[in-house]
Motif scaffolding. Sequence first.
Motif, PDB file in Angstrom:
ATOM      1  N   VAL A   1       0.838  -1.203   0.000  1.00 56.27           N
ATOM      2  CA  VAL A   1       0.000   0.000   0.000  1.00 56.27           C
ATOM      3  C   VAL A   1       0.875   1.256   0.000  1.00 56.27           C
ATOM      4  O   VAL A   1       1.982   1.237   0.510  1.00 56.27           O
ATOM      5  CB  VAL A   1      -0.955   0.052   1.214  1.00 56.27           C
TER       6      VAL A   1
ATOM      7  N   VAL B   1      -4.996   9.215   2.283  1.00 57.46           N
ATOM      8  CA  VAL B   1      -5.362   8.437   1.110  1.00 57.46           C
ATOM      9  C   VAL B   1      -4.487   7.193   1.075  1.00 57.46           C
ATOM     10  O   VAL B   1      -3.274   7.277   1.249  1.00 57.46           O
ATOM     11  CB  VAL B   1      -5.185   9.248  -0.187  1.00 57.46           C
TER      12      VAL B   1
ATOM     13  N   SER C   1      -3.654   3.648  -1.207  1.00 58.74           N
ATOM     14  CA  SER C   1      -3.885   2.982  -2.480  1.00 58.74           C
ATOM     15  C   SER C   1      -3.188   1.627  -2.486  1.00 58.74           C
ATOM     16  O   SER C   1      -2.178   1.431  -1.808  1.00 58.74           O
ATOM     17  CB  SER C   1      -3.409   3.844  -3.648  1.00 58.74           C
ATOM     18  N   ALA C   2      -3.764   0.701  -3.247  1.00 52.83           N
ATOM     19  CA  ALA C   2      -3.204  -0.646  -3.344  1.00 52.83           C
ATOM     20  C   ALA C   2      -3.492  -1.181  -4.740  1.00 52.83           C
ATOM     21  O   ALA C   2      -4.544  -0.913  -5.308  1.00 52.83           O
ATOM     22  CB  ALA C   2      -3.819  -1.566  -2.292  1.00 52.83           C
ATOM     23  N   GLU C   3      -2.563  -1.931  -5.263  1.00 53.56           N
ATOM     24  CA  GLU C   3      -2.730  -2.513  -6.591  1.00 53.56           C
ATOM     25  C   GLU C   3      -3.302  -3.921  -6.457  1.00 53.56           C
ATOM     26  O   GLU C   3      -2.689  -4.794  -5.847  1.00 53.56           O
ATOM     27  CB  GLU C   3      -1.380  -2.577  -7.311  1.00 53.56           C
TER      28      GLU C   3
ATOM     29  N   PRO D   1      -4.780  -6.077  -9.260  1.00 52.32           N
ATOM     30  CA  PRO D   1      -5.229  -6.336 -10.630  1.00 52.32           C
ATOM     31  C   PRO D   1      -6.046  -7.618 -10.724  1.00 52.32           C
ATOM     32  O   PRO D   1      -5.721  -8.616 -10.076  1.00 52.32           O
ATOM     33  CB  PRO D   1      -3.917  -6.463 -11.414  1.00 52.32           C
ATOM     34  N   GLY D   2      -7.086  -7.573 -11.512  1.00 52.85           N
ATOM     35  CA  GLY D   2      -7.884  -8.760 -11.765  1.00 52.85           C
ATOM     36  C   GLY D   2      -9.042  -8.927 -10.810  1.00 52.85           C
ATOM     37  O   GLY D   2      -9.893  -9.780 -11.014  1.00 52.85           O
ATOM     38  N   LEU D   3      -9.069  -8.129  -9.759  1.00 52.58           N
ATOM     39  CA  LEU D   3     -10.209  -8.182  -8.862  1.00 52.58           C
ATOM     40  C   LEU D   3     -11.287  -7.230  -9.375  1.00 52.58           C
ATOM     41  O   LEU D   3     -11.028  -6.365 -10.200  1.00 52.58           O
ATOM     42  CB  LEU D   3      -9.796  -7.774  -7.454  1.00 52.58           C
ATOM     43  N   THR D   4     -12.490  -7.403  -8.861  1.00 52.46           N
ATOM     44  CA  THR D   4     -13.535  -6.430  -9.119  1.00 52.46           C
ATOM     45  C   THR D   4     -13.898  -5.812  -7.779  1.00 52.46           C
ATOM     46  O   THR D   4     -13.462  -6.296  -6.732  1.00 52.46           O
ATOM     47  CB  THR D   4     -14.778  -7.096  -9.734  1.00 52.46           C
TER      48      THR D   4
ATOM     49  N   PHE E   1     -12.382   1.869  -7.058  1.00 46.50           N
ATOM     50  CA  PHE E   1     -11.562   0.813  -7.643  1.00 46.50           C
ATOM     51  C   PHE E   1     -11.537   1.023  -9.143  1.00 46.50           C
ATOM     52  O   PHE E   1     -12.569   0.967  -9.805  1.00 46.50           O
ATOM     53  CB  PHE E   1     -12.124  -0.561  -7.289  1.00 46.50           C
TER      54      PHE E   1
ATOM     55  N   ASN F   1      -9.119   0.388 -12.754  1.00 53.87           N
ATOM     56  CA  ASN F   1      -7.974  -0.198 -13.462  1.00 53.87           C
ATOM     57  C   ASN F   1      -7.102  -1.070 -12.557  1.00 53.87           C
ATOM     58  O   ASN F   1      -5.881  -1.066 -12.659  1.00 53.87           O
ATOM     59  CB  ASN F   1      -7.114   0.894 -14.107  1.00 53.87           C
ATOM     60  N   GLY F   2      -7.731  -1.762 -11.650  1.00 55.16           N
ATOM     61  CA  GLY F   2      -6.976  -2.647 -10.776  1.00 55.16           C
ATOM     62  C   GLY F   2      -6.297  -1.958  -9.614  1.00 55.16           C
ATOM     63  O   GLY F   2      -5.473  -2.559  -8.946  1.00 55.16           O
ATOM     64  N   VAL F   3      -6.618  -0.695  -9.383  1.00 59.91           N
ATOM     65  CA  VAL F   3      -6.019   0.025  -8.260  1.00 59.91           C
ATOM     66  C   VAL F   3      -7.131   0.502  -7.329  1.00 59.91           C
ATOM     67  O   VAL F   3      -8.079   1.153  -7.763  1.00 59.91           O
ATOM     68  CB  VAL F   3      -5.178   1.226  -8.734  1.00 59.91           C
TER      69      VAL F   3
ATOM     70  N   THR G   1      -8.293   2.882  -4.339  1.00 61.82           N
ATOM     71  CA  THR G   1      -7.918   4.139  -3.695  1.00 61.82           C
ATOM     72  C   THR G   1      -8.958   4.451  -2.630  1.00 61.82           C
ATOM     73  O   THR G   1     -10.154   4.489  -2.920  1.00 61.82           O
ATOM     74  CB  THR G   1      -7.877   5.290  -4.724  1.00 61.82           C
TER      75      THR G   1
ATOM     76  N   GLU H   1     -10.025   7.127   0.365  1.00 60.45           N
ATOM     77  CA  GLU H   1      -9.791   8.412   1.001  1.00 60.45           C
ATOM     78  C   GLU H   1     -10.557   8.435   2.318  1.00 60.45           C
ATOM     79  O   GLU H   1     -11.756   8.187   2.360  1.00 60.45           O
ATOM     80  CB  GLU H   1     -10.256   9.560   0.095  1.00 60.45           C
TER      81      GLU H   1
END
Lengths: 147, 133
Positions: A44, A54, A56-58, A60-63, A122, A124-126, A128, A130
């Motif tokens: 994170v 804020v 954020s975490a990557e 990818p592939g999750l919804t 959420f 593009n796979g990121v 965020t 706040e």
Amino acid sequence: MLQTTYLPWSYNDPFADMRRLQGAMNRLFDGGRSSERSGAYPSVNFWVGQDSVVMSAELPGLTDQDIELTVKDTMISLRGTYPEPETGDDIRWHRRERPAGSFLRSIELPFRIDPDHIDARFENGVLTVEMQRPEDDRPKHIQIKSS
Amino acid sequence: MAQELKPQAAGTVARSNGETEPATLTFTPAVDIFEKGDTTVIIADMPGVASDGVDVTLERQVLTLRGTVKPQAPEGYRRLSSEYREGDYLRVFTLSDNIDQAKINAEFRNGVLRLELPHAAEAKPKKISVKAA
């Protein structure tokens, strides 16, 4: 005063720089993400503002349905499960590098957060998130009167 | 089947027009590759890339996957801690010649690129008749 003890977390630690350098080198030659290295998943990033933070975490592939975010006082927890990789008798694997399985990470924040004012997106796979500090918890500005 | 090209080679292959880009971070995206029936599937993770930032090129047998990240720093905030860094993605593969290049299917969703590479119908051995003099 003469300093006689070296606290490992102090700036006087003679090995701190070396460790930092080593970490930087590892990251450099890793060629990729450092998330597998640190043990905590997901990695994170944090930013702070006046009365908010804020994160954020990557992922990818999750919804957005695969991610569960819970907040209590100063603790934020991130839970999720990656979709199962494709299965079948006719599948022959060549490479499998992408993350799989489920994860849970809890992070302690430096202040309480207002659970009613959290904005999580959420894209593009990121992920965020706040978070706002509750109104009664914010530092107060005190007017100084001149005579 | 898809064979990976080494990053050094990838640099020269990817920038054939000779331009040098500033040293932004470029990561190797994690990939899953598997064969399902008559199709090779490549799945690549590119978090932070919008669908218009994905670029898949195929030149001869060289498949280049590239993702360009729009750095997103929240306005009015200062960075407190970073466990991961943002950067572009680049990975290059060479495809075997039995891929039907006209039927490649690409899809990008939630930061994940999925490529389906169908195999061409088995090429028949060509018989060359030898003329007698």
